[in-house]
Scaffold this motif. Structure first.
Motif, PDB file in Angstrom:
ATOM      1  N   LEU A  62       6.775   8.096   4.109  1.00  0.00           N
ATOM      2  CA  LEU A  62       5.347   8.377   3.966  1.00  0.00           C
ATOM      3  C   LEU A  62       4.751   8.848   5.289  1.00  0.00           C
ATOM      4  O   LEU A  62       4.024   9.843   5.345  1.00  0.00           O
ATOM      5  CB  LEU A  62       4.631   7.100   3.495  1.00  0.00           C
ATOM      6  CG  LEU A  62       3.102   7.093   3.576  1.00  0.00           C
ATOM      7  CD1 LEU A  62       2.503   8.075   2.571  1.00  0.00           C
ATOM      8  CD2 LEU A  62       2.555   5.690   3.302  1.00  0.00           C
ATOM      9  N   ALA A  63       5.075   8.138   6.357  1.00  0.00           N
ATOM     10  CA  ALA A  63       4.505   8.477   7.658  1.00  0.00           C
ATOM     11  C   ALA A  63       4.933   9.885   8.078  1.00  0.00           C
ATOM     12  O   ALA A  63       4.115  10.671   8.581  1.00  0.00           O
ATOM     13  CB  ALA A  63       4.946   7.451   8.700  1.00  0.00           C
ATOM     14  N   ASN A  68      10.821  -0.338   4.231  1.00  0.00           N
ATOM     15  CA  ASN A  68      10.684   0.228   5.578  1.00  0.00           C
ATOM     16  C   ASN A  68      11.026   1.705   5.574  1.00  0.00           C
ATOM     17  O   ASN A  68      10.306   2.525   6.140  1.00  0.00           O
ATOM     18  CB  ASN A  68      11.575  -0.540   6.553  1.00  0.00           C
ATOM     19  CG  ASN A  68      11.406  -0.056   7.972  1.00  0.00           C
ATOM     20  OD1 ASN A  68      10.306   0.335   8.363  1.00  0.00           O
ATOM     21  ND2 ASN A  68      12.467  -0.063   8.730  1.00  0.00           N
ATOM     22  N   ALA A  69      12.121   2.067   4.899  1.00  0.00           N
ATOM     23  CA  ALA A  69      12.524   3.472   4.835  1.00  0.00           C
ATOM     24  C   ALA A  69      11.457   4.297   4.139  1.00  0.00           C
ATOM     25  O   ALA A  69      11.124   5.407   4.564  1.00  0.00           O
ATOM     26  CB  ALA A  69      13.853   3.594   4.102  1.00  0.00           C
ATOM     27  N   MET A 111       0.805  -1.213   0.000  1.00  0.00           N
ATOM     28  CA  MET A 111       0.000   0.000   0.000  1.00  0.00           C
ATOM     29  C   MET A 111       0.848   1.278   0.000  1.00  0.00           C
ATOM     30  O   MET A 111       0.313   2.371  -0.129  1.00  0.00           O
ATOM     31  CB  MET A 111      -0.890   0.016   1.259  1.00  0.00           C
ATOM     32  CG  MET A 111      -2.074  -0.925   1.185  1.00  0.00           C
ATOM     33  SD  MET A 111      -3.309  -0.288   0.066  1.00  0.00           S
ATOM     34  CE  MET A 111      -3.491  -1.681  -1.011  1.00  0.00           C
ATOM     35  N   ILE A 112       2.158   1.148   0.171  1.00  0.00           N
ATOM     36  CA  ILE A 112       2.999   2.340   0.337  1.00  0.00           C
ATOM     37  C   ILE A 112       2.833   3.318  -0.822  1.00  0.00           C
ATOM     38  O   ILE A 112       2.506   4.487  -0.629  1.00  0.00           O
ATOM     39  CB  ILE A 112       4.491   1.963   0.481  1.00  0.00           C
ATOM     40  CG1 ILE A 112       4.701   1.126   1.739  1.00  0.00           C
ATOM     41  CG2 ILE A 112       5.351   3.212   0.541  1.00  0.00           C
ATOM     42  CD1 ILE A 112       6.106   0.566   1.883  1.00  0.00           C
ATOM     43  N   VAL A 113       3.009   2.821  -2.029  1.00  0.00           N
ATOM     44  CA  VAL A 113       2.967   3.709  -3.182  1.00  0.00           C
ATOM     45  C   VAL A 113       1.573   4.288  -3.367  1.00  0.00           C
ATOM     46  O   VAL A 113       1.396   5.468  -3.655  1.00  0.00           O
ATOM     47  CB  VAL A 113       3.411   2.963  -4.460  1.00  0.00           C
ATOM     48  CG1 VAL A 113       3.168   3.812  -5.692  1.00  0.00           C
ATOM     49  CG2 VAL A 113       4.880   2.597  -4.348  1.00  0.00           C
ATOM     50  N   GLU A 169       8.663  10.102  14.660  1.00  0.00           N
ATOM     51  CA  GLU A 169       9.479   8.942  14.302  1.00  0.00           C
ATOM     52  C   GLU A 169      10.440   8.585  15.440  1.00  0.00           C
ATOM     53  O   GLU A 169      10.637   7.414  15.755  1.00  0.00           O
ATOM     54  CB  GLU A 169      10.268   9.206  13.024  1.00  0.00           C
ATOM     55  CG  GLU A 169      11.076   7.981  12.591  1.00  0.00           C
ATOM     56  CD  GLU A 169      11.708   8.146  11.215  1.00  0.00           C
ATOM     57  OE1 GLU A 169      11.815   9.289  10.743  1.00  0.00           O
ATOM     58  OE2 GLU A 169      12.092   7.117  10.638  1.00  0.00           O
ATOM     59  N   GLU A 170      11.012   9.614  16.070  1.00  0.00           N
ATOM     60  CA  GLU A 170      11.936   9.345  17.172  1.00  0.00           C
ATOM     61  C   GLU A 170      11.215   8.644  18.322  1.00  0.00           C
ATOM     62  O   GLU A 170      11.716   7.676  18.884  1.00  0.00           O
ATOM     63  CB  GLU A 170      12.572  10.642  17.676  1.00  0.00           C
ATOM     64  CG  GLU A 170      13.812  11.014  16.891  1.00  0.00           C
ATOM     65  CD  GLU A 170      14.280  12.423  17.195  1.00  0.00           C
ATOM     66  OE1 GLU A 170      14.136  12.844  18.370  1.00  0.00           O
ATOM     67  OE2 GLU A 170      14.763  13.084  16.268  1.00  0.00           O
ATOM     68  N   ARG A 171      10.039   9.150  18.637  1.00  0.00           N
ATOM     69  CA  ARG A 171       9.276   8.505  19.719  1.00  0.00           C
ATOM     70  C   ARG A 171       8.900   7.086  19.321  1.00  0.00           C
ATOM     71  O   ARG A 171       8.923   6.160  20.126  1.00  0.00           O
ATOM     72  CB  ARG A 171       8.019   9.323  20.034  1.00  0.00           C
ATOM     73  CG  ARG A 171       8.308  10.640  20.734  1.00  0.00           C
ATOM     74  CD  ARG A 171       7.026  11.298  21.224  1.00  0.00           C
ATOM     75  NE  ARG A 171       6.144  11.718  20.141  1.00  0.00           N
ATOM     76  CZ  ARG A 171       6.239  12.882  19.513  1.00  0.00           C
ATOM     77  NH1 ARG A 171       7.159  13.754  19.857  1.00  0.00           N
ATOM     78  NH2 ARG A 171       5.411  13.198  18.548  1.00  0.00           N
TER      79      ARG A 171
END
Length: 401
Positions: A292-293, A286-287, A255-257, A310-312
């Motif tokens: 995307l996120a 994953n990257a 689903m990423i793309v 992302e850090e959290r």
RNA sequence: GGGAGUGUGCCCGAGUGGUUAAUGGGGACGGGCUGUAAACCCGUUGGCUAUGCCUACUAAGGUUCGAAUCCUUACGCUCCCA
């Protein structure tokens, strides 16, 4: 304005249906800002990423130099869109509609450029329409034409009632296009019939007909069913940054793309490159999912928020560190505490029996230490200030009341 | 109006008088692995301070030593005829 072919590449990216594509090209060749219409039904206050799909496409039009008209269907909402429904929709109160409309606009301006945006409420011209005007508009449609619509055909054949006013929905939506002189009308693919009605009405009233552009319905985070609140597979536009990041990380790789193309602010060029990269293995899924996120979090929560989330996320889910802020739960602590009941009390288990099973399955930790199966009784004093954990995600700090 | 079915746990679906909290699948949850993806392995999936007790197969009655299983009525759903 940039060359027509360039524009078409952006516009067609991710689009499901453009009817007719040739006419769109002709409109673009007129080299003027087109008026792009999107009608929204303020029937539900909570928007999710699926709703954002047509809005993203609108934004691309804006970035190409076109103008966007967002129509709040506070007039048509009184009718209720029959699309995809097999029963008559309940009619909403005007207060409810007004409130939903406001929430919608608040969300929409996070995606759209307010400089190139007009917001109208169709109650303005629909509710004030006199019978003479209504008859004029209705006379342009035949019953057969309206009945052709799949939703109506099904209901008619199935003998489920169709109230007379429901026929007016596509008619009124079409009339909106006449009023605002739309060049292009957008919608989800389930809206195609309504959009085509607009095209037809404009033509019959001597105007240049609008182009209909539909976007696919976005799948939810399960990657299977369409995103919907009732399936619980949605990413809400008002979800917290951490939820938004986390939910995005849980979508299937396939689903990423699609998410990037349909719902993210990434450019068509970027998405094309990533799609290519994922296909030939030169990009890491994953990257890219993280990419995307971050992009989604930045768009809805502000620049830089994605990185912070992302850090959290890394500390909590990758490194399994305890979160910084753990909610406190004050409770009575006797000499000994029956843990299954406590798990129930803090909401980690639906019943104390379920709490027992959770403990026996090794899913309960106290201050990071897994409890051995059968540990139901715990010394009360040792619980004061302790962190109780169920599974990997649920934490609570127990304090004496 | 007449006739035929059917109703099981979160969902689907076995079970047609007796070790049954009820086979199996999905989902969900927990553990392992890990990228909160996929795949894979293991465990759990009615309640209860619990080697036991209680409540459960739409509901209420009935037959029986014994019922999810048989009978009656009610309710829901499905289909056929008119």
């Amino acid at each position: 304005m940039i060359p027509v072919e360039e524009q078409l590449r952006v516009i067609t990216s991710g689009a499901q249906n453009i009817v007719p594509l040739e006419d769109l090209r002709k409109k673009l060749e007129q080299d003027r800002p087109l008026n792009i219409k999107l009608g929204v039904d303020p029937t539900s206050p909570d928007l999710h990423l699926g709703h954002a799909v047509p809005l993203r496409k609108m934004r691309q039009f804006q970035d190409l130099g076109h103008h966007v008209t967002l129509i709040i269907g506070d007039g048509t909402a009184l009718i209720g869109d029959p699309s995809g429904k097999n029963t008559t929709r309940p009619q909403l109160s005007s207060e409810q509609i007004a409130q939903n409309a406001q929430t919608y606009v608040d969300q929409a301006v996070k995606i759209l450029d307010p400089e190139k945006l007009t917001i109208c409420h169709n109650a303005e011209w629909i509710l004030s329409m006199d019978l003479k005007k209504l008859l004029e508009v209705c006379s342009r449609f035949t019953v057969a034409r309206i009945l052709e619509r799949d939703d109506f055909t099904k209901r008619y054949n199935a003998k489920t009632p169709i109230a007379l006013h429901e026929f007016l929905y596509p008619v009124m939506q079409a009339y909106d296009s006449v009023v605002i002189k739309a060049d292009v009308e957008m919608g989800g693919n389930d809206q195609l019939f309504n959009l085509l009605a607009g095209r037809e009405l404009m033509e019959k009233m001597g105007m240049e007909p609008q182009i209909c552009l539909t976007m696919p319905l976005l799948e939810g985070i399960d990657g299977v069913r369409k995103m919907s609140k009732s399936y619980g597979n949605y990413i809400g536009l008002t979800d917290s940054v951490d939820d938004m990041f986390g939910k995005t990380m849980s979508i299937p790789d396939e689903m990423i793309v699609r998410y990037m193309r349909l719902a993210s602010p990434l450019s068509v060029d970027e998405v094309d490159a990533i799609e290519q990269g994922l296909a030939d293995g030169s990009c890491d899924p994953n990257a890219e999912k993280r990419h995307l996120a971050r992009a989604l979090c930045d768009m809805y929560h502000g620049a830089g928020e994605g990185e912070a989330a992302e850090e959290r996320f890394n500390s909590r889910f990758r490194d399994h560190e305890m979160p910084e802020n753990i909610a406190e739960h004050p409770c009575e602590l006797g000499e000994t505490v029956y843990l299954p009941a406590l798990l129930k009390e803090v909401g980690f288990a639906g019943s104390s029996s379920e709490g027992r099973r959770l403990i026996d399955g090794g899913g309960v930790k106290l201050n990071g230490e897994a409890l051995p199966g059968g540990t139901y009784e715990v010394e009360g004093a040792s619980l004061d200030g302790a962190v109780l954990q169920a599974g990997r995600l649920r934490y609570v700090r127990i304090v004496r009341k």
